[in-house]
Design an enzyme around this catalytic site. Sequence first.
Site, mmCIF file in Angstrom:
data_model
loop_
_atom_site.group_PDB
_atom_site.id
_atom_site.type_symbol
_atom_site.label_atom_id
_atom_site.label_comp_id
_atom_site.label_asym_id
_atom_site.label_seq_id
_atom_site.Cartn_x
_atom_site.Cartn_y
_atom_site.Cartn_z
ATOM 1 N N GLY A 1 0.825 -1.218 0.000
ATOM 2 C CA GLY A 1 0.000 0.000 0.000
ATOM 3 C C GLY A 1 0.853 1.259 0.000
ATOM 4 N N GLY A 2 2.046 1.152 -0.589
ATOM 5 C CA GLY A 2 3.006 2.263 -0.574
ATOM 6 C C GLY A 2 2.605 3.446 -1.434
ATOM 7 N N SER A 3 1.577 3.262 -2.271
ATOM 8 C CA SER A 3 1.115 4.370 -3.124
ATOM 9 C C SER A 3 -0.088 5.096 -2.529
ATOM 10 C CB SER A 3 0.741 3.815 -4.511
ATOM 11 O OG SER A 3 -0.195 2.749 -4.352
ATOM 12 N N GLY A 4 -0.538 4.704 -1.348
ATOM 13 C CA GLY A 4 -1.718 5.322 -0.747
ATOM 14 C C GLY A 4 -1.372 6.496 0.159
ATOM 15 N N TYR B 1 -15.368 -4.286 7.082
ATOM 16 C CA TYR B 1 -14.002 -3.768 7.276
ATOM 17 C C TYR B 1 -13.531 -4.077 8.696
ATOM 18 C CZ TYR B 1 -10.475 0.056 7.594
ATOM 19 O OH TYR B 1 -9.342 0.817 7.776
ATOM 20 N N LYS C 1 -10.345 -6.379 9.845
ATOM 21 C CA LYS C 1 -9.209 -5.761 10.545
ATOM 22 C C LYS C 1 -8.950 -6.466 11.873
ATOM 23 C CE LYS C 1 -7.705 -2.357 7.925
ATOM 24 N NZ LYS C 1 -6.336 -2.337 7.428
ATOM 25 N N ARG D 1 -14.617 13.067 16.046
ATOM 26 C CA ARG D 1 -13.525 12.262 15.490
ATOM 27 C C ARG D 1 -12.173 12.795 15.957
ATOM 28 N NH1 ARG D 1 -17.342 9.646 14.485
ATOM 29 N NH2 ARG D 1 -18.064 8.776 12.518
HETATM 30 P P1 NAP Z 1 -5.363 4.300 0.527
HETATM 31 O O1 NAP Z 1 -4.846 5.692 0.362
HETATM 32 O O2 NAP Z 1 -6.726 3.957 0.010
HETATM 33 O O3 NAP Z 1 -4.287 3.327 -0.130
HETATM 34 C C1 NAP Z 1 -4.555 1.953 -0.221
HETATM 35 C C2 NAP Z 1 -3.292 1.275 -0.696
HETATM 36 O O4 NAP Z 1 -3.529 -0.134 -0.769
HETATM 37 C C3 NAP Z 1 -2.850 1.733 -2.089
HETATM 38 O O5 NAP Z 1 -1.452 1.742 -2.136
HETATM 39 C C4 NAP Z 1 -3.403 0.626 -2.988
HETATM 40 O O6 NAP Z 1 -2.683 0.487 -4.198
HETATM 41 C C5 NAP Z 1 -3.197 -0.574 -2.080
HETATM 42 N N1 NAP Z 1 -4.072 -1.697 -2.422
HETATM 43 C C6 NAP Z 1 -5.417 -1.734 -2.310
HETATM 44 N N2 NAP Z 1 -5.880 -2.936 -2.725
HETATM 45 C C7 NAP Z 1 -4.784 -3.663 -3.104
HETATM 46 C C8 NAP Z 1 -4.608 -4.965 -3.636
HETATM 47 N N3 NAP Z 1 -5.643 -5.778 -3.859
HETATM 48 N N4 NAP Z 1 -3.339 -5.372 -3.913
HETATM 49 C C9 NAP Z 1 -2.291 -4.554 -3.709
HETATM 50 N N5 NAP Z 1 -2.393 -3.318 -3.185
HETATM 51 C C10 NAP Z 1 -3.632 -2.875 -2.900
HETATM 52 O O7 NAP Z 1 -5.346 3.854 2.047
HETATM 53 P P2 NAP Z 1 -4.702 4.583 3.315
HETATM 54 O O8 NAP Z 1 -5.705 5.588 3.787
HETATM 55 O O9 NAP Z 1 -3.302 4.970 3.021
HETATM 56 O O10 NAP Z 1 -4.718 3.399 4.369
HETATM 57 C C11 NAP Z 1 -3.537 2.679 4.714
HETATM 58 C C12 NAP Z 1 -3.864 1.764 5.872
HETATM 59 O O11 NAP Z 1 -4.299 2.550 6.982
HETATM 60 C C13 NAP Z 1 -4.993 0.776 5.572
HETATM 61 O O12 NAP Z 1 -4.673 -0.488 6.106
HETATM 62 C C14 NAP Z 1 -6.197 1.381 6.284
HETATM 63 O O13 NAP Z 1 -7.119 0.388 6.654
HETATM 64 C C15 NAP Z 1 -5.545 2.039 7.470
HETATM 65 N N6 NAP Z 1 -6.274 3.171 8.077
HETATM 66 C C16 NAP Z 1 -6.647 4.238 7.303
HETATM 67 C C17 NAP Z 1 -7.326 5.287 7.890
HETATM 68 C C18 NAP Z 1 -7.759 6.500 7.083
HETATM 69 O O14 NAP Z 1 -8.444 7.379 7.658
HETATM 70 N N7 NAP Z 1 -7.393 6.632 5.833
HETATM 71 C C19 NAP Z 1 -7.646 5.250 9.258
HETATM 72 C C20 NAP Z 1 -7.223 4.153 10.026
HETATM 73 C C21 NAP Z 1 -6.549 3.114 9.405
HETATM 74 P P3 NAP Z 1 -3.069 1.393 -5.508
HETATM 75 O O15 NAP Z 1 -2.622 2.798 -5.206
HETATM 76 O O16 NAP Z 1 -2.275 0.786 -6.609
HETATM 77 O O17 NAP Z 1 -4.553 1.267 -5.678
HETATM 78 P P1 GDP Z 2 -15.761 7.187 9.811
HETATM 79 O O1 GDP Z 2 -14.960 8.139 10.630
HETATM 80 O O2 GDP Z 2 -15.157 5.826 9.753
HETATM 81 O O3 GDP Z 2 -17.209 7.165 10.230
HETATM 82 O O4 GDP Z 2 -15.752 7.644 8.291
HETATM 83 P P2 GDP Z 2 -15.702 9.022 7.531
HETATM 84 O O5 GDP Z 2 -14.337 9.564 7.472
HETATM 85 O O6 GDP Z 2 -16.380 8.736 6.236
HETATM 86 O O7 GDP Z 2 -16.545 10.089 8.392
HETATM 87 C C1 GDP Z 2 -17.923 9.963 8.484
HETATM 88 C C2 GDP Z 2 -18.536 11.142 9.228
HETATM 89 O O8 GDP Z 2 -18.376 12.350 8.466
HETATM 90 C C3 GDP Z 2 -20.048 10.926 9.377
HETATM 91 O O9 GDP Z 2 -20.504 11.564 10.544
HETATM 92 C C4 GDP Z 2 -20.582 11.608 8.134
HETATM 93 O O10 GDP Z 2 -21.944 11.995 8.282
HETATM 94 C C5 GDP Z 2 -19.666 12.833 8.053
HETATM 95 N N1 GDP Z 2 -19.550 13.411 6.703
HETATM 96 C C6 GDP Z 2 -19.942 14.678 6.358
HETATM 97 N N2 GDP Z 2 -19.751 14.906 5.059
HETATM 98 C C7 GDP Z 2 -19.184 13.772 4.547
HETATM 99 C C8 GDP Z 2 -18.723 13.417 3.243
HETATM 100 O O11 GDP Z 2 -18.810 14.158 2.282
HETATM 101 N N3 GDP Z 2 -18.166 12.166 3.105
HETATM 102 C C9 GDP Z 2 -18.034 11.307 4.165
HETATM 103 N N4 GDP Z 2 -17.436 10.123 3.977
HETATM 104 N N5 GDP Z 2 -18.483 11.617 5.413
HETATM 105 C C10 GDP Z 2 -19.054 12.832 5.593
#
Ligand code: NAP
Ligand code: GDP
Length: 322
Positions: A10-13, A144, A148, A216
Site C-alpha cells: 500500500g506504498g502508493s496510498g 471492514y 481488521k 472524530r
Molecule cells: P489508501 O490511500 O486507500 O491506499 C490503499 C493502498 O492499498 C494503495 O497503495 C493501494 O494500491 C493498495 N491496495 C489496495 N488494494 C490492493 C490490492 N488488492 N493489492 C495490492 N495493493 C492494494 O489507504 P490509506 O488511507 O493509506 O490506508 C492505509 C492503511 O491505513 C490501511 O490499512 C487502512 O485500513 C488504514 N487506516 C486508514 C485510515 C484513514 O483514515 N485513511 C484510518 C485508520 C486506518 P493502488 O494505489 O495501486 O490502488
Molecule cells: P468514519 O470516521 O469511519 O465514520 O468515516 P468518515 O471519514 O467517512 O466520516 C464519516 C462522518 O463524516 C459521518 O458523521 C458523516 O456523516 C460525516 N460526513 C460529512 N460529510 C461527509 C462526506 O462528504 N463524506 C463522508 N465520507 N463523510 C461525511
Amino acid sequence: MSGSVILVTGGSGLVGKAINEIVLEEKSKGNKEYENENWIFLSSKDGDLRERTATEAIFDKHQPTHVIHLAAMVGGLFHNMEHNLDFFRENMAINDNVLNASHKYDVKKVVSCLSTCIFPDKTTYPIDESMVHNGPPHSSNYGYSYAKRMIDVLNRGYWQQHGRRFTSVVPCNVFGPHDNFSSTAHVLPALVRRMHAAMQSGESEFVVWGSGKPLRQFIYSRDLARLFVWVLRHYDSVDPLILSVDESDEVSISQAAEAIAAAFDFQGKIVYDTTRADGQYKKTASNKKLRELCPEFTFTPFTTAVKETVEWFKVNHESARL
Ligand code: NAP
Ligand code: GDP
C-alpha cells in the site's frame, strides 16, 4: 536495522506516500538510522495482494526482512455502508496472504494497520487497546471491522505457533496529501474536494453530510508516518498500539468543516444534510500507551495540517485521486 529490506504494502496510498516522504527526507538529511536500509514501496500495479501467488512472487523478488502492511480496501462511511461484503472478503484475503507470505519468507517483523473505527460500537470511553474484540462493531462498517480485527487474531497465532513478531497499530482517522479525494473518500478529503469545487464555481452555500455532530480524532498522515517508523524500530510487542492524537484534540465534523472552510477562505454558509447518515457518534481512543512509550512525540496542530492538505490539493488536484 542496517542491511534491512523494508517492504511497504500500500506504498502508493495516503499513509504509504507519507512514509515514503519521511524516509526520503531523513535519508537526505543523512540520518544514520536509515543507512543501508532498502525501502520498497508497493502499489497494486506490483501485484494483486488478494492473490496468493502474486503475493508470494513479490516476497520472492524482494526478500524483505521487515514489512509495513498498509494495503487494504479503504473507504469512507458511505462506501462502507454499501460494500460491507467486499470490504470483508478483500481485506481478509489481502491480510491472510501478506502475513502468510511474511511467515514463509522469514520476515523478522511485520507492522499491520487496524483502525479506531473497528472497536465495539457500544463501549466505555476512552477506548483502549484491550477492547478490540469486546463486542460488535458499528453496523455501518462491520465488514471492514471484522477483517481488521482478524489481523490481531493472525498476529497472535503466528506468535503462539511460530514465535513471529507480527504486530499492529490502530490509527484514528488519517488525512493529508495524496489522500483518496474521490466519491468513496473519508470525510476530510471528501469535504476538501467539494469545497474546492464550491470555491471555483462561487457557491454561497456548502453542504456537509449528516448532522455535523459526530466526534472524530484526526491524525496528519506525516505524523502517522513518523510513528510507523518508530514502531517498526522500537515497538516489540504483538499487542496492538493505538496511534492517535490526544482525547482533548477530538473535534466534531462541523469543526472539521469549519477548519476546511477557513483554509479555503470560504465566506459562504455551511449547511447540514441530515437526511445523510452520521455513522458512529464517536470512537474516542486513548493514546496513553503511546504517550508512555514515546513521550517526546509532538503532533502537528489540526488546523496547520488541514491548511497544508488544502494547499497540496490546490496545487495537485488535477493529478490527485478523484
Ligand atoms: P489508501 O490511500 O486507500 O491506499 C490503499 C493502498 O492499498 C494503495 O497503495 C493501494 O494500491 C493498495 N491496495 C489496495 N488494494 C490492493 C490490492 N488488492 N493489492 C495490492 N495493493 C492494494 O489507504 P490509506 O488511507 O493509506 O490506508 C492505509 C492503511 O491505513 C490501511 O490499512 C487502512 O485500513 C488504514 N487506516 C486508514 C485510515 C484513514 O483514515 N485513511 C484510518 C485508520 C486506518 P493502488 O494505489 O495501486 O490502488
Ligand atoms: P468514519 O470516521 O469511519 O465514520 O468515516 P468518515 O471519514 O467517512 O466520516 C464519516 C462522518 O463524516 C459521518 O458523521 C458523516 O456523516 C460525516 N460526513 C460529512 N460529510 C461527509 C462526506 O462528504 N463524506 C463522508 N465520507 N463523510 C461525511
